[in-house]
Design a protein around this motif. Structure first.
Motif, PDB file in Angstrom:
ATOM      1  N   ASP A   1       7.296 -20.320  -4.049  1.00 25.13           N
ATOM      2  CA  ASP A   1       7.175 -19.187  -4.967  1.00 25.13           C
ATOM      3  C   ASP A   1       6.033 -18.280  -4.530  1.00 25.13           C
ATOM      4  O   ASP A   1       6.167 -17.051  -4.442  1.00 25.13           O
ATOM      5  CB  ASP A   1       6.953 -19.711  -6.383  1.00 25.13           C
ATOM      6  CG  ASP A   1       7.078 -18.619  -7.430  1.00 25.13           C
ATOM      7  OD1 ASP A   1       7.589 -17.529  -7.105  1.00 25.13           O
ATOM      8  OD2 ASP A   1       6.675 -18.862  -8.578  1.00 25.13           O
TER       9      ASP A   1
ATOM     10  N   MET B   1      11.250 -21.501  -7.983  1.00 29.12           N
ATOM     11  CA  MET B   1      10.792 -20.759  -6.809  1.00 29.12           C
ATOM     12  C   MET B   1      10.671 -19.265  -7.080  1.00 29.12           C
ATOM     13  O   MET B   1      10.352 -18.499  -6.174  1.00 29.12           O
ATOM     14  CB  MET B   1      11.740 -20.984  -5.628  1.00 29.12           C
ATOM     15  CG  MET B   1      11.582 -22.324  -4.946  1.00 29.12           C
ATOM     16  SD  MET B   1      12.419 -22.413  -3.351  1.00 29.12           S
ATOM     17  CE  MET B   1      14.123 -22.474  -3.886  1.00 29.12           C
ATOM     18  N   SER B   2      10.920 -18.843  -8.316  1.00 29.02           N
ATOM     19  CA  SER B   2      10.895 -17.413  -8.628  1.00 29.02           C
ATOM     20  C   SER B   2      10.057 -17.089  -9.850  1.00 29.02           C
ATOM     21  O   SER B   2      10.142 -15.988 -10.380  1.00 29.02           O
ATOM     22  CB  SER B   2      12.327 -16.906  -8.851  1.00 29.02           C
ATOM     23  OG  SER B   2      13.150 -17.176  -7.743  1.00 29.02           O
TER      24      SER B   2
END
Length: 527
Positions: free
Chosen positions: A38, A78-79
């Motif tokens: 991220d 991851m975002s």
């Protein structure tokens, strides 16, 4: 039988039916690697990309897990800060109609829903489940006139494989070279002993045993998270392998932490977590002897658990202990511990036979420098990396991320010297910003963001965001407590706002960060 006579007994059913173990967050060896990805996507300025996924079947029918949902969770993790990927959740399943699917179909037919076409899609399957690839059994027994004994032990290993691919949605073609094919081993084992004999005319029997069975759910989650790191890292062309070599994902690290947790007494565990909370700024420096059952300690621990994505319970359980100490130790290339203590200029080496928290290992030692109580990461999110120049009439997009859950306020100063508060405002009234979750300024993913940030005149513009532990609006000057998105009188720059915050709260009462950009006449600049 008369059930009324069992009323007292049955009254315990409701209490007995409740779980006795607190729920914990599903964490794998790659949970920290997902957070690393991220941050890497954010540093690489990866723009928001829409993707979706096909169903991930298991043709062996031996791994009945929700693989697609695990993919969505991994993408989301991851975002959180980077906003790199957003999942398009739409599919038509004739066999399983639900409310969302039915409403979407109805609203699409009436042009009341607008679906965006994904750029990418994920395809794949659980490729194989090879059971009992290796199997070891041992049996031993004795027999006599009045005593018989038996002992057995067995262990086996099963392999689970997962293959995922990344495809271009527009052409429905799989992208060559962007694939993932990994396998993981799960094991089962057990031991048992049987005794039987006779005493006079009577016979007796005794059987004891213990077994373990590693489930397929955690194994598939590990494979999915590894696959998503590989697929999206390759597609984004970032050095994703750096996030796969973290010490925290080393099995020896996790086993050592579990040993420390089990072998240490509750005072040692609470002391280590307390020092971690102090080092991370959740507790003041003078809280070294604060009892763990106080309201202040439980609140600080709950805030740390929330910021770390754990189930909040205010208790020092193993999940909390592991998260607090994840940056406490370091391993060498062979997996041996080489340092304990939170990162500082003089980390403490591990001595043989010592354990962090015991009197020998901890007396008089420094456990790292005090981390700042909170920090703000503010950056321009326009397509070009590191962009600091715009033309008149261009839109500017930013994001702000706080290291701890905080109250956030952001201010803009334009080229004409006008200052206004962007957040909070009449549309976005919420001031609380969750730790490690990007706040979009403006929210370009919302159909009604409340405002747009457009350059108006040549000169220099700036945005500054302030983070505080509490809602401090009542302590600020009256001029700063007015409505958002309105010019603030007597202020000519965001630095004037920072001065007002310092006078009201003190230099340590808040954290801030500022970004600036220059505005050129239309057609004469911008990059």
């Amino acid at each position: 039988m008369d059930p009324r006579k069992d009323a007292d007994y049955q009254s315990y059913a409701s209490t007995t039916d409740r779980p006795v173990v607190r729920p914990v967050r599903s964490i794998s060896s790659f949970s920290d690697s997902l957070m690393c990805m991220d941050r890497m996507f954010r540093d690489a300025n990866i723009t928001t990309t829409l993707l979706t996924s096909k169903q991930i079947p298991d043709y062996s029918a031996k791994v009945p897990v929700a693989t697609k949902e695990m993919i969505i969770t991994a993408i989301s993790q991851m975002s959180r800060v980077s906003n790199a990927f957003r999942y398009v959740d739409y599919e038509v399943d004739i066999a399983r109609q639900d409310t969302v699917q039915n409403l979407t179909t109805i609203l699409l037919n009436n042009n009341q829903v607008q679906l965006q076409r994904p750029s990418l899609y994920i395809s794949g399957a659980v490729s194989f489940v090879d059971q009992n690839v290796i199997n070891n059994r041992n049996d031993f027994g004795t027999s006599a006139s009045r005593l018989e004994t038996g002992f057995s032990a067995n262990k086996n290993a099963t392999l689970i494989g997962l293959e995922l691919h990344l495809g271009d949605f527009r052409t429905r073609t799989l992208i060559p070279g962007i694939d993932s094919a990994n396998e993981v081993t799960v094991g089962n084992g057990g031991q048992g002993m049987d005794l039987a004999g006779r005493i006079g005319d009577y016979g007796w029997q005794l059987s004891v045993g213990r077994d373990y069975a590693q489930g397929s759910g955690a194994a598939v989650r590990t494979l999915v998270e590894l696959a998503m790191i590989e697929l999206l890292g390759k597609w984004a062309k970032v050095p994703y392998w750096q996030c796969l070599t973290l010490e925290q994902s080393h099995p020896s690290f996790q086993r050592q932490l579990r040993d420390w947790f089990d072998e240490g007494d509750i005072g040692v565990r609470q002391g280590l977590v307390r020092r971690s909370l102090i080092a991370k700024g959740y507790l003041p420096q003078d809280a070294a002897n604060m009892p763990a059952n106080t309201l202040a300690f439980r609140r600080a621990l709950g805030e740390f658990q929330a910021d770390s994505g754990m189930v909040v319970n205010g208790v020092v359980d193993f999940s909390t202990y592991e998260r607090a100490l994840r940056d406490f130790v370091a391993l060498d290339a062979t997996g041996n511990l080489t340092r304990y203590g939170w990162m500082s200029k003089n980390p403490q080496p591990v001595q043989p036979g010592t354990m962090p928290g015991d009197p020998v290992a901890s007396s008089g030692k420094a456990y790292g420098t005090m981390e700042p109580p909170r920090s703000v990461d503010l950056q321009v999110e326009n397509v070009l990396l590191g962009r600091t120049e715009f033309q008149v009439g261009e839109q500017v997009f930013l994001s702000a991320t706080v290291s701890r859950t905080s109250h956030l306020a952001c201010y803009l100063s334009d080229s004409s010297g006008n200052v206004m508060r962007l957040l909070p405002n009449a549309v976005s009234t919420q001031t609380v910003a969750i730790a490690n979750h990007a706040v979009r300024i403006p929210d370009w993913m919302s159909p009604n963001p409340g405002f747009v940030l457009t350059t108006t005149a040549p000169g220099t513009e700036a945005v500054m965001c302030m983070a505080t532990d509490d809602d401090v609006s009542a302590k600020l000057p009256d001029t700063l407590r007015g409505p958002g998105l309105k010019p603030i009188a007597a202020f000519n720059s965001v630095d004037d706002v920072a001065t007002a915050y310092s006078m009201a709260l003190g230099e340590n009462g808040y954290s801030r960060q500022k970004v600036e950009w220059t505005v050129a006449p239309k057609g004469k600049g911008g990059r």
